[in-house]
Design an enzyme around this catalytic site. Structure first.
Site, mmCIF file in Angstrom:
data_model
loop_
_atom_site.group_PDB
_atom_site.id
_atom_site.type_symbol
_atom_site.label_atom_id
_atom_site.label_comp_id
_atom_site.label_asym_id
_atom_site.label_seq_id
_atom_site.Cartn_x
_atom_site.Cartn_y
_atom_site.Cartn_z
ATOM 1 N N LEU A 105 26.443 18.752 13.056
ATOM 2 C CA LEU A 105 26.536 17.699 12.042
ATOM 3 C C LEU A 105 25.171 17.037 11.881
ATOM 4 C CD1 LEU A 105 29.356 15.253 11.293
ATOM 5 C CD2 LEU A 105 27.057 14.337 11.493
ATOM 6 N N TYR A 113 9.649 -1.132 11.303
ATOM 7 C CA TYR A 113 10.011 0.293 11.404
ATOM 8 C C TYR A 113 9.788 0.775 12.845
ATOM 9 C CZ TYR A 113 9.989 5.350 10.760
ATOM 10 O OH TYR A 113 10.247 6.692 10.885
HETATM 11 P P1 NAD Z 1 13.881 11.061 3.453
HETATM 12 O O1 NAD Z 1 13.818 9.739 2.808
HETATM 13 O O2 NAD Z 1 13.656 12.266 2.606
HETATM 14 O O3 NAD Z 1 15.240 11.267 4.237
HETATM 15 C C1 NAD Z 1 15.986 10.235 4.803
HETATM 16 C C2 NAD Z 1 17.414 10.442 4.406
HETATM 17 O O4 NAD Z 1 18.246 9.464 5.018
HETATM 18 C C3 NAD Z 1 17.584 10.316 2.894
HETATM 19 O O5 NAD Z 1 18.253 11.457 2.397
HETATM 20 C C4 NAD Z 1 18.422 9.063 2.745
HETATM 21 O O6 NAD Z 1 19.290 9.103 1.630
HETATM 22 C C5 NAD Z 1 19.184 9.069 4.059
HETATM 23 N N1 NAD Z 1 19.782 7.773 4.373
HETATM 24 C C6 NAD Z 1 19.229 6.541 4.321
HETATM 25 N N2 NAD Z 1 20.136 5.613 4.635
HETATM 26 C C7 NAD Z 1 21.292 6.273 4.908
HETATM 27 C C8 NAD Z 1 22.589 5.867 5.296
HETATM 28 N N3 NAD Z 1 22.901 4.578 5.448
HETATM 29 N N4 NAD Z 1 23.522 6.817 5.525
HETATM 30 C C9 NAD Z 1 23.234 8.125 5.368
HETATM 31 N N5 NAD Z 1 22.026 8.564 4.967
HETATM 32 C C10 NAD Z 1 21.079 7.647 4.745
HETATM 33 O O7 NAD Z 1 12.805 11.035 4.627
HETATM 34 P P2 NAD Z 1 12.576 11.977 5.912
HETATM 35 O O8 NAD Z 1 11.127 11.910 6.175
HETATM 36 O O9 NAD Z 1 13.223 13.284 5.770
HETATM 37 O O10 NAD Z 1 13.307 11.106 7.032
HETATM 38 C C11 NAD Z 1 14.210 11.642 7.967
HETATM 39 C C12 NAD Z 1 13.999 11.003 9.321
HETATM 40 O O11 NAD Z 1 12.690 11.323 9.778
HETATM 41 C C13 NAD Z 1 14.096 9.480 9.323
HETATM 42 O O12 NAD Z 1 14.837 9.058 10.454
HETATM 43 C C14 NAD Z 1 12.651 9.040 9.462
HETATM 44 O O13 NAD Z 1 12.533 7.790 10.090
HETATM 45 C C15 NAD Z 1 12.082 10.160 10.301
HETATM 46 N N6 NAD Z 1 10.621 10.309 10.232
HETATM 47 C C16 NAD Z 1 9.981 10.458 9.037
HETATM 48 C C17 NAD Z 1 8.597 10.563 9.014
HETATM 49 C C18 NAD Z 1 7.839 10.694 7.720
HETATM 50 O O14 NAD Z 1 6.623 10.473 7.719
HETATM 51 N N7 NAD Z 1 8.452 11.064 6.619
HETATM 52 C C19 NAD Z 1 7.882 10.525 10.207
HETATM 53 C C20 NAD Z 1 8.557 10.399 11.416
HETATM 54 C C21 NAD Z 1 9.935 10.281 11.413
#
Ligand code: NAD
Length: 315
Positions: free
Chosen positions: A6, A153
């Protein structure tokens, strides 16, 4: 037998890339439950997964901020069996704290930290009963190290890491595995959304020096940092699959070797001053970056000897 996986937050970015990669596994080792808050955004995933839809991948609604939606989703899975949980949904927030409301900050904590807690309250008891399961959390390098104008964050990811460090001890007793994936910058919607929100931010509550620091230093360098250090979502997904398939998955895994010299600073100085000093010099005294870089390389060599060998997965 297939492992039920999941994943949360699959409408974009790392969640989408991971869901597609696992659904397309040639050995068909996974049944993916790709979840998202808003099913109206499922087209990109449907298109990317193509013919595997309904076979190795199903799309389900799940909002990590809504306990009922988590329960409904888990109840809809045969025997509620989740072998691998990937907690990926998350959001960012940048800017001076003077310009952010407490409600905005709470939304970040509610999504990034309590989102994980809600998932585990629903899924952990079943895993404990079965004495099997792997909990994989998309954390961040900001879960171990703060960065300028990412205060809340970073706090949300530190909360995730502290929570998991505590839980990992109990998990071991139940033969469960817990892995924190720590990407550096990743080029996704996340990065674009955070940047756009930063550009639109009302900075009137901040003093001139702070506002200028945010606009002229932080935002100005933001895109460049993502361009030079940024990974793709697919790259992070590949690392994550390797951790899921590893015989002895590590508790922490950083996905970006270009970034490891920075995080290593944290462990190199028990007083904690070294990373703060280096970040300060990088931001405010670009001329000193060179000598700092040399130190990074020395530390990188030291760090690489200790890092987890990705080659040892059972893939
Ligand atoms: P993204 O914005 O493309 O993906 C995040 C997803 O989480 C989105 O699809 C959004 O709709 C979803 N989301 C937000 N709130 C939600 C909720 N309440 N319920 C269900 N879904 C929800 O960005 P990403 O970069 O793919 O982020 C994914 C993870 O990676 C996050 O936890 C982020 O903190 C982490 N991350 C990202 C980066 C970066 O630079 N992009 C770096 C390190 C870690």
């Amino acid at each position: 037998a297939k492992r039920n996986v999941l994943i949360t937050g699959c409408s974009s970015g790392i969640g989408l890339a991971l869901a597609v990669k696992m659904a397309r596994d040639e050995q068909k080792r996974f049944k993916v439950y790709a979840t998202m808050r808003n099913l109206a955004k499922k087209a990109a995933l449907e298109e990317a997964v193509g013919g595997r839809l309904g076979k190795t991948l199903e799309i389900k609604q799940l909002d990590v901020c809504d306990e009922q939606s988590i329960k409904t989703c888990v109840n809809s899975i045969p025997d509620r069996r989740i072998d691998v949980l990937v907690s990926n949904a998350g959001m960012g927030l940048i800017g001076p704290i003077e310009c952010q409301t407490i409600d905005e900050m709470k939304t970040v904590m509610d999504t990034n930290f309590f989102g994980l807690v809600r998932l585990l309250k629903e899924i952990l008891p079943d895993m404990k009963k079965r004495k099997s399961g792997h909990i994989v959390i998309i954390s961040s390098v900001m879960g171990i190290q703060g960065i300028l104008f990412n205060d809340v964050y970073a706090a949300s990811k530190f909360a995730v890491e502290g929570f998991c460090e505590s839980l990992a001890i109990q998990a071991l007793k139940f033969k469960l595995q817990l892995s924190l994936i720590e990407p550096g910058p990743v080029v996704t919607e996340f990065e674009r959304k955070v940047f756009d929100d930063g550009m639109k931010m009302d900075l009137s509550a901040a003093d001139k020096e702070t506002a200028e620091m945010f606009t002229n230093i932080y935002l100005k360098n933001y895109k460049q940092i993502f361009q030079s250090l940024g990974q793709s979502a697919e790259d992070v997904a590949e690392h994550t699959v390797k951790i899921i398939l590893a015989e002895n998955p590590p508790f922490r895994h950083q996905t970006n070797t270009l970034y490891t010299p920075m995080t290593t600073l944290k462990y190199a100085d028990p007083n904690g001053d070294l990373p703060i000093d280096i970040f300060y010099k990088m931001v405010f005294h670009h001329d000193k970056v060179f000598s700092a870089s040399l130190n990074f390389i020395k530390l990188l060599r030291w760090r690489s000897r200790k890092s987890f060998d990705l080659g040892k997965s059972s893939q």
